[in-house]
Scaffold this motif. Structure first.
Motif, PDB file in Angstrom:
ATOM      1  N   LYS A  72      13.082  -3.263   4.793  1.00 27.69           N
ATOM      2  CA  LYS A  72      12.387  -3.706   3.728  1.00 27.69           C
ATOM      3  C   LYS A  72      10.942  -4.494   3.747  1.00 27.69           C
ATOM      4  CE  LYS A  72      16.318  -3.880   0.601  1.00 27.69           C
ATOM      5  NZ  LYS A  72      16.859  -4.860  -0.931  1.00 27.69           N
ATOM      6  N   ALA A  73      11.136  -5.542   4.948  1.00 31.72           N
ATOM      7  CA  ALA A  73       9.671  -6.231   5.192  1.00 31.72           C
ATOM      8  C   ALA A  73       8.794  -4.796   5.619  1.00 31.72           C
ATOM      9  CB  ALA A  73       9.471  -7.144   6.186  1.00 31.72           C
ATOM     10  N   SER A  74       8.909  -3.693   6.026  1.00 31.39           N
ATOM     11  CA  SER A  74       8.315  -2.934   6.973  1.00 31.39           C
ATOM     12  C   SER A  74       7.298  -2.482   5.534  1.00 31.39           C
ATOM     13  CB  SER A  74       8.725  -2.201   7.961  1.00 31.39           C
ATOM     14  OG  SER A  74       8.637  -3.452   9.200  1.00 31.39           O
ATOM     15  N   ALA A  75       8.562  -2.137   4.544  1.00 31.18           N
ATOM     16  CA  ALA A  75       8.519  -0.539   3.623  1.00 31.18           C
ATOM     17  C   ALA A  75       7.339  -1.712   3.045  1.00 31.18           C
ATOM     18  CB  ALA A  75       9.883  -0.520   3.426  1.00 31.18           C
ATOM     19  N   LYS A  76       7.358  -2.414   2.525  1.00 29.40           N
ATOM     20  CA  LYS A  76       6.557  -3.719   1.533  1.00 29.40           C
ATOM     21  C   LYS A  76       5.480  -3.730   2.512  1.00 29.40           C
ATOM     22  CE  LYS A  76       8.075  -4.891  -1.892  1.00 29.40           C
ATOM     23  NZ  LYS A  76       7.621  -4.422  -2.840  1.00 29.40           N
ATOM     24  N   THR A  77       5.240  -3.916   3.501  1.00 24.25           N
ATOM     25  CA  THR A  77       3.506  -3.627   4.675  1.00 24.25           C
ATOM     26  C   THR A  77       3.279  -2.284   3.987  1.00 24.25           C
ATOM     27  OG1 THR A  77       4.667  -5.517   5.554  1.00 24.25           O
ATOM     28  CG2 THR A  77       3.270  -4.423   6.121  1.00 24.25           C
ATOM     29  N   VAL A  98     -10.798   2.715   0.154  1.00 27.05           N
ATOM     30  CA  VAL A  98     -11.636   4.145  -0.120  1.00 27.05           C
ATOM     31  C   VAL A  98     -13.003   4.484  -1.014  1.00 27.05           C
ATOM     32  CG1 VAL A  98     -10.569   6.479   0.148  1.00 27.05           C
ATOM     33  CG2 VAL A  98     -10.026   5.856   1.770  1.00 27.05           C
ATOM     34  N   VAL A  99     -11.681   4.245  -2.713  1.00 32.21           N
ATOM     35  CA  VAL A  99     -13.115   4.596  -3.238  1.00 32.21           C
ATOM     36  C   VAL A  99     -13.662   3.540  -3.518  1.00 32.21           C
ATOM     37  CG1 VAL A  99     -12.486   3.409  -6.193  1.00 32.21           C
ATOM     38  CG2 VAL A  99     -10.186   4.722  -5.120  1.00 32.21           C
ATOM     39  N   TRP A 100     -13.642   1.982  -3.392  1.00 28.84           N
ATOM     40  CA  TRP A 100     -15.107   1.082  -2.815  1.00 28.84           C
ATOM     41  C   TRP A 100     -16.317   1.716  -1.893  1.00 28.84           C
ATOM     42  CZ3 TRP A 100     -16.460  -1.672   1.227  1.00 28.84           C
ATOM     43  CH2 TRP A 100     -17.673  -2.640   1.381  1.00 28.84           C
ATOM     44  N   LEU A 116      -5.039   9.247   5.293  1.00 25.33           N
ATOM     45  CA  LEU A 116      -4.391  10.683   5.436  1.00 25.33           C
ATOM     46  C   LEU A 116      -3.079  10.128   6.446  1.00 25.33           C
ATOM     47  CD1 LEU A 116      -7.036  13.188   4.513  1.00 25.33           C
ATOM     48  CD2 LEU A 116      -4.256  12.700   3.091  1.00 25.33           C
ATOM     49  N   LEU A 117      -3.502   9.700   7.863  1.00 25.11           N
ATOM     50  CA  LEU A 117      -2.589   9.542   8.701  1.00 25.11           C
ATOM     51  C   LEU A 117      -1.849   8.523   8.734  1.00 25.11           C
ATOM     52  CD1 LEU A 117      -2.617   9.993  11.919  1.00 25.11           C
ATOM     53  CD2 LEU A 117      -4.214   7.621  12.412  1.00 25.11           C
ATOM     54  N   LEU A 118      -1.498   7.758   7.637  1.00 25.63           N
ATOM     55  CA  LEU A 118      -0.608   6.498   7.531  1.00 25.63           C
ATOM     56  C   LEU A 118       0.690   7.469   6.661  1.00 25.63           C
ATOM     57  CD1 LEU A 118       0.434   3.440   7.256  1.00 25.63           C
ATOM     58  CD2 LEU A 118      -1.016   3.665   5.180  1.00 25.63           C
ATOM     59  N   LEU A 174      -0.065  -1.897   1.978  1.00 22.90           N
ATOM     60  CA  LEU A 174      -1.884  -1.608   3.149  1.00 22.90           C
ATOM     61  C   LEU A 174      -1.704  -0.351   2.627  1.00 22.90           C
ATOM     62  CD1 LEU A 174      -3.751  -1.087   6.080  1.00 22.90           C
ATOM     63  CD2 LEU A 174      -1.205  -0.261   6.904  1.00 22.90           C
ATOM     64  N   ARG A 175      -1.376   0.389   1.707  1.00 27.51           N
ATOM     65  CA  ARG A 175      -1.255   1.979   1.592  1.00 27.51           C
ATOM     66  C   ARG A 175      -2.476   1.849  -0.019  1.00 27.51           C
ATOM     67  NH1 ARG A 175       2.855   3.807   0.368  1.00 27.51           N
ATOM     68  NH2 ARG A 175       3.225   5.088   2.512  1.00 27.51           N
ATOM     69  N   VAL A 176      -2.188   0.769  -0.011  1.00 28.00           N
ATOM     70  CA  VAL A 176      -2.697  -0.071  -2.049  1.00 28.00           C
ATOM     71  C   VAL A 176      -4.304  -0.199  -1.325  1.00 28.00           C
ATOM     72  CG1 VAL A 176      -3.292  -1.533  -3.308  1.00 28.00           C
ATOM     73  CG2 VAL A 176      -0.726  -0.089  -3.849  1.00 28.00           C
TER      74      VAL A 176
END
Length: 140
Positions: free
Chosen positions: A85-90, A102-104, A123-125, A94-96
């Motif tokens: 769960k901690a890895s999924a939240k991380t 990218v937008v910036w 994309l790699l992620l 990271l994705r956000v």
């Protein structure tokens, strides 16, 4: 545990060969290009020492009951679920952050290469996450 030992011994042997060949050639006066020498030497060293370390750790786990109990405690289902769960939240955070970067980078005055690099990492992620999802679906 015993099923992976021949595999680890083969990896150790391959690593030793990859590690020793550049050294033997260097000792004989044959100089490989750096582009070829560094990967051979580095991969060989990592394979050799990594597999020997894993073999040593497995031998220690088999011989010492206290270490074996500690290993079972660390890898029990509850701790594994908490780490998952901690890895999924991380990963979500990271994705956000990558999307915002990218937008910036695309909207700001930064170079186009930075935006493309950040988008490529995003994309790699996503591909790694998708691959892991497929792997664990098949495994379970």
């Amino acid at each position: 545990m015993k099923g992976k030992r021949p595999y680890l011994w083969v990896l150790a042997a391959v690593g030793l060969v990859l590690w020793a060949v550049p050294l033997a050639l260097y000792a004989k006066g044959v100089f490989l290009p750096t582009v070829l020498w560094i990967p051979l030497y580095g991969v060989g060293l990592i394979l050799f020492l990594g597999s020997l370390g894993t073999l040593f750790w497995r031998a220690c786990l088999e011989s010492d009951p206290v270490l074996r109990q500690h290993d079972h405690t660390v890898h029990d289902e509850r701790n594994t679920a908490i780490r998952g769960k901690a890895s999924a939240k991380t990963l979500e955070i990271l994705r956000v952050v990558l999307m915002a970067a990218v937008v910036w980078a695309a909207a700001g005055d930064s170079s186009r290469q930075l935006a493309v690099l950040l988008f490529g990492i995003l994309l790699l992620l996503s591909r790694v996450e998708f691959g892991c999802t497929l792997y664990y679906r098949r495994k379970m």
